[in-house]
Scaffold this motif. Structure first.
Motif, PDB file in Angstrom:
ATOM      1  N   HIS A 195       0.830  -1.207   0.000  1.00  0.00           N
ATOM      2  CA  HIS A 195       0.000   0.000   0.000  1.00  0.00           C
ATOM      3  C   HIS A 195       0.865   1.259   0.000  1.00  0.00           C
TER       4      HIS A 195
ATOM      5  N   TYR B 103       1.029   3.891  -3.052  1.00  0.00           N
ATOM      6  CA  TYR B 103       0.628   5.272  -2.773  1.00  0.00           C
ATOM      7  C   TYR B 103       1.712   6.252  -3.190  1.00  0.00           C
TER       8      TYR B 103
ATOM      9  N   LEU C  68      -8.028  19.391  -0.104  1.00  0.00           N
ATOM     10  CA  LEU C  68      -7.704  18.005   0.234  1.00  0.00           C
ATOM     11  C   LEU C  68      -8.167  17.614   1.627  1.00  0.00           C
TER      12      LEU C  68
ATOM     13  N   VAL D 142     -11.589  16.303   1.075  1.00  0.00           N
ATOM     14  CA  VAL D 142     -11.529  15.004   0.385  1.00  0.00           C
ATOM     15  C   VAL D 142     -11.143  13.899   1.371  1.00  0.00           C
ATOM     16  N   TRP D 143     -10.110  14.146   2.206  1.00  0.00           N
ATOM     17  CA  TRP D 143      -9.673  13.143   3.177  1.00  0.00           C
ATOM     18  C   TRP D 143     -10.752  12.883   4.210  1.00  0.00           C
TER      19      TRP D 143
ATOM     20  N   VAL E  93     -14.021  13.108   3.887  1.00  0.00           N
ATOM     21  CA  VAL E  93     -15.081  12.297   3.272  1.00  0.00           C
ATOM     22  C   VAL E  93     -14.597  10.863   3.062  1.00  0.00           C
ATOM     23  N   ALA E  94     -13.360  10.700   2.603  1.00  0.00           N
ATOM     24  CA  ALA E  94     -12.821   9.359   2.372  1.00  0.00           C
ATOM     25  C   ALA E  94     -12.735   8.563   3.676  1.00  0.00           C
ATOM     26  N   LEU E  95     -12.281   9.189   4.747  1.00  0.00           N
ATOM     27  CA  LEU E  95     -12.172   8.495   6.032  1.00  0.00           C
ATOM     28  C   LEU E  95     -13.543   8.151   6.600  1.00  0.00           C
TER      29      LEU E  95
ATOM     30  N   ALA F 211     -16.297   7.618   4.820  1.00  0.00           N
ATOM     31  CA  ALA F 211     -16.843   6.554   3.983  1.00  0.00           C
ATOM     32  C   ALA F 211     -16.197   5.211   4.330  1.00  0.00           C
ATOM     33  N   THR F 212     -14.880   5.202   4.539  1.00  0.00           N
ATOM     34  CA  THR F 212     -14.188   3.970   4.897  1.00  0.00           C
ATOM     35  C   THR F 212     -14.645   3.463   6.253  1.00  0.00           C
TER      36      THR F 212
END
Length: 93
Positions: free
Chosen positions: A44, A48, A75, A78-79, A81-83, A85-86
């Protein structure tokens, strides 16, 4: 980080026994899970960094830095929302 959740890697789910051979067998499962986790982390991290470097090179060489001045992306949002969602996905799995 979410790979153990998706693969359901767990030493706690293995059966316990009082015999020494069973104890060492389960220790091997723990070491195997640890090495799998470390390998997944290394893959990973490498992926990345590789993708980040390629995108930075593409933006710098082809699109120019003026694009960054015009089309800046937040960003932090974005981070976040990504965290979230995860986290929701891991909770549902």
């Amino acid at each position: 980080m979410i790979l153990p959740v998706l693969m359901k890697i767990s030493v706690a789910n293995s059966q316990t026994s009082n015999s020494p051979s069973e104890h060492y067998h389960h220790h091997g499962v723990a070491v195997e899970s640890l090495s799998t986790g470390l390998l997944a982390t290394a893959v990973h991290t490498f992926g990345y960094l590789l993708i980040t470097a390629l995108l930075a090179l593409l933006v710098y060489e082809k699109l120019g830095l003026s694009l960054l001045r015009k089309a800046w992306v937040n960003l932090d949002l974005v981070w976040a929302v990504a965290l979230m969602a995860t986290g929701c996905f891991a909770f549902l799995v």
